[in-house]
Scaffold this motif. Structure first.
Motif, short mmCIF file in Angstrom:
data_model
loop_
_atom_site.label_atom_id
_atom_site.label_comp_id
_atom_site.label_asym_id
_atom_site.label_seq_id
_atom_site.Cartn_x
_atom_site.Cartn_y
_atom_site.Cartn_z
N HIS A 191 20.44 6.57 -2.24
CA HIS A 191 20.03 5.84 -1.04
C HIS A 191 20.16 6.73 0.20
CE1 HIS A 191 19.29 2.25 1.38
NE2 HIS A 191 20.23 2.71 2.21
N ILE A 192 21.28 7.45 0.31
CA ILE A 192 21.47 8.36 1.44
C ILE A 192 20.40 9.44 1.44
CG2 ILE A 192 23.02 10.11 2.40
CD1 ILE A 192 25.37 8.36 1.33
N SER A 193 20.15 10.02 0.28
CA SER A 193 19.16 11.09 0.17
C SER A 193 17.75 10.57 0.45
CB SER A 193 19.22 11.72 -1.22
OG SER A 193 20.51 12.24 -1.48
N GLY A 194 17.48 9.34 0.02
CA GLY A 194 16.19 8.73 0.32
C GLY A 194 15.98 8.57 1.81
N GLY A 195 17.04 8.20 2.52
CA GLY A 195 16.95 8.11 3.97
C GLY A 195 16.65 9.46 4.61
N ALA A 196 17.20 10.53 4.02
CA ALA A 196 16.94 11.87 4.54
C ALA A 196 15.48 12.26 4.34
CB ALA A 196 17.86 12.88 3.84
N HIS A 197 14.90 11.89 3.21
CA HIS A 197 13.48 12.18 2.99
C HIS A 197 12.62 11.39 3.96
CE1 HIS A 197 13.17 14.79 -0.63
NE2 HIS A 197 14.41 14.36 -0.84
N GLN A 198 12.98 10.16 4.22
CA GLN A 198 12.23 9.38 5.22
C GLN A 198 12.31 10.05 6.59
OE1 GLN A 198 12.41 5.08 5.43
NE2 GLN A 198 13.61 5.02 3.55
N ARG A 199 13.50 10.49 6.95
CA ARG A 199 13.69 11.15 8.24
C ARG A 199 12.82 12.40 8.33
NH1 ARG A 199 18.64 11.41 11.76
NH2 ARG A 199 18.33 13.18 13.16
N ALA A 200 12.75 13.15 7.23
CA ALA A 200 11.93 14.36 7.22
C ALA A 200 10.45 14.03 7.43
CB ALA A 200 12.12 15.09 5.89
N MET A 201 9.99 12.97 6.79
CA MET A 201 8.60 12.57 6.98
C MET A 201 8.32 12.23 8.43
SD MET A 201 7.89 10.20 3.60
CE MET A 201 8.07 10.88 1.94
N LYS A 202 9.26 11.56 9.07
CA LYS A 202 9.06 11.15 10.46
C LYS A 202 9.14 12.34 11.41
CE LYS A 202 10.86 6.46 9.81
NZ LYS A 202 11.94 5.51 10.16
N ALA A 203 9.93 13.36 11.04
CA ALA A 203 10.11 14.52 11.92
C ALA A 203 9.02 15.56 11.75
CB ALA A 203 11.48 15.15 11.66
N CYS A 204 8.24 15.44 10.69
CA CYS A 204 7.26 16.46 10.36
C CYS A 204 6.11 16.48 11.37
CB CYS A 204 6.71 16.20 8.96
SG CYS A 204 5.69 17.53 8.31
N ALA A 205 5.71 17.67 11.79
CA ALA A 205 4.59 17.81 12.73
C ALA A 205 4.12 19.25 12.73
CB ALA A 205 5.03 17.39 14.14
N ASP A 206 2.90 19.45 13.15
CA ASP A 206 2.33 20.79 13.28
C ASP A 206 3.22 21.63 14.20
OD1 ASP A 206 0.29 22.82 13.06
OD2 ASP A 206 -0.27 22.33 15.12
N GLY A 207 3.54 22.86 13.76
CA GLY A 207 4.31 23.78 14.59
C GLY A 207 5.80 23.73 14.38
N VAL A 208 6.30 22.69 13.74
CA VAL A 208 7.72 22.62 13.41
C VAL A 208 8.01 23.62 12.30
CG1 VAL A 208 9.52 21.11 12.45
CG2 VAL A 208 7.91 20.22 14.14
N PHE A 209 9.20 24.18 12.29
CA PHE A 209 9.57 25.13 11.24
C PHE A 209 10.27 24.42 10.09
CE2 PHE A 209 8.72 28.00 14.66
CZ PHE A 209 8.28 29.17 14.03
#
Length: 443
Positions: A191-209
């Motif tokens: 569950h914790i790791s799933g939340g981290a993957h969700q956070r990554a999806m939301k933070a993803c954008a062009d130009g981010v490293f």
């Protein structure tokens, strides 16, 4: 959220179960990890040997567990670092032998400096020594040193053991089957790791490293009680997804590419291992969607088939049967579908295994019953595994149409075998095209 943990009774039961599989008149030695140097006078963060941790719950370095069985009476003895005010100022508090008996419910505890003398007594007149042979050269030498000391006492009428048993297979088999308490911990770290993957999806954008997305993942782990990642996170944008164990995580993300993230946290020593692949800009292209949906269809078919009696070999067959006709339809394979299935031709693009055991280690211990390179062991309730099909089309593969080049997709969930079938522990991470695009559009 209250974090799941394991009670001392869990470790007592494990030691008792281990001792039941020991012959009589023997002693077993299980060694903890030592601190590993990173560079000069700095160390890596300490990671306890997982089999030692499994039997003790004790998380200090340079400890040893001895389990003695005489006349079917079992005694657990822990050797640990002594209390030392100066060392504790520099490196942190130690449990010490007195507290070890109370907190870890062993029968006896000694300072590690006393182990040579006590081991001599434990080995004397025993018929067998159990230890993890070949696991660590220094530990092998230590056991042989103790045995030599006992043999030196032969004139005093003391008998030395005449044989050894590698006890790692015993521990491996025990670790393969998860208790209710272990399953609860694994559900929580999923569950914790799933939340981290969700956070990554939301933070993803062009130009981010990539490393900035990795930072979001590690932040989410830690903020919810998972201090460590279970393994080095793979954050692979674009063609980097075609490097299976990529973890440089240094590239800039580009709109129009996919991002593959393979990351899981660790809780109470137990690992999650989750992979998701999604578009950097939040919208799958037609080619990306086609490959992604094919991998998802294969994964769903494999997970649906998990139940007692089935094997990873059978799931792999299901995956190949899903992949092959579609790859032919897409022009990525050519020939008779049935023959291509027989030849496992899709392994040209599906270049790794379908799954592995999961627990205290990411690639956890346990016999797969390999027959003709196939993992034929039948599933039983309490086993936990990953299901992770993938398809990979490197950018320099000029044998295929340009629209597929640079696409790499893997989807991975953690699955528990139950009495009636299975439970997918990875429940809070979107994986359908629609759900991924909806989450990413909600920013």
């Amino acid at each position: 959220m209250t974090l799941a943990s394991l009670h001392s009774s869990e470790f007592i039961a494990r030691r008792q179960a281990f001792a039941k599989q020991m012959p009589n008149n023997v002693v077993a030695f299980i060694f903890a990890s030592s601190q590993a140097t990173r560079s000069n006078d700095t160390e890596y963060l300490f990671c306890q040997d997982k089999s030692f941790l499994y039997l003790t719950g004790f998380n200090e370095q340079d400890a040893v567990l001895a389990i003695e069985k005489v006349n079917n009476q079992v005694k657990s003895i822990l050797f640990c670092l002594p209390k030392d005010p100066l060392q504790e100022v520099w490196h942190g508090k130690r449990i010490g032998k007195d507290n070890a008996v109370k907190q870890y419910c062993v029968d006896e505890a000694y300072d590690i400096e006393e182990i040579d003398a006590v081991a001599l007594e434990l080995i004397c007149d025993k018929s067998v020594i159990l230890y993890r042979q070949g696991h660590n050269e220094m530990h092998d030498e230590q056991v042989m040193h103790w045995l030599a000391d006992v043999k030196a006492c032969a004139r005093q009428g003391i008998k030395a053991p005449t044989s050894f048993i590698d006890c790692q297979p015993i521990i491996d088999e025990m670790r393969l089957f998860k208790s209710a308490a272990e399953i609860e911990v694994m559900k929580q770290i999923n569950h914790i790791s799933g939340g981290a993957h969700q956070r990554a999806m939301k933070a993803c954008a062009d130009g981010v490293f990539e490393y900035q997305i990795e930072a979001e993942i590690l932040h989410e782990f830690a903020m919810h009680g998972a201090r460590f990642a279970a393994y080095n996170s793979i954050v692979a944008g674009g063609n980097n997804a075609n490097i299976l164990h990529y973890n440089d995580n240094s590239a800039r993300l580009n709109s129009g590419d996919l991002l593959l993230i393979d990351a899981g946290g660790e809780l109470a020593g137990y690992a999650a291992d989750i992979t998701r692949t999604f578009p950097v800009n939040g919208k799958f292209s037609d080619a990306q969607k086609t490959i992604y949906q094919l991998v998802l269809d294969a994964q769903n078919a494999c997970i649906a088939a998990v139940k007692p009696g089935v094997s990873l070999a059978e799931l792999n067959d299901i995956c190949i049967e899903v992949f092959t006709p579609k790859l032919v339809e897409l022009g990525l394979l050519s020939g008779d579908v049935n023959q291509l299935i027989e030849e496992k031709a899709c392994k040209k693009y599906f270049i790794h295994g379908l799954g592995h055991w999961l627990g205290l280690d990411v690639h956890d211990v346990g016999d797969y019953h390999i027959e003709n390179k196939r993992q034929t062991r039948a599933f039983e309730p309490g086993m936990v595994m990953t299901i992770e099909p993938g398809l990979y089309f490197p950018a320099d593969n000029h044998e295929i149409d340009a629209k597929w080049r640079g696409i790499g997709v893997r989807i991975e969930d953690n699955v528990l075998v139950t009495d009636q079938g299975h439970e997918n522990l990875t429940q809070n991470v979107p994986k359908s095209v629609a759900d991924i695009e909806a989450l990413m559009a909600s920013n």
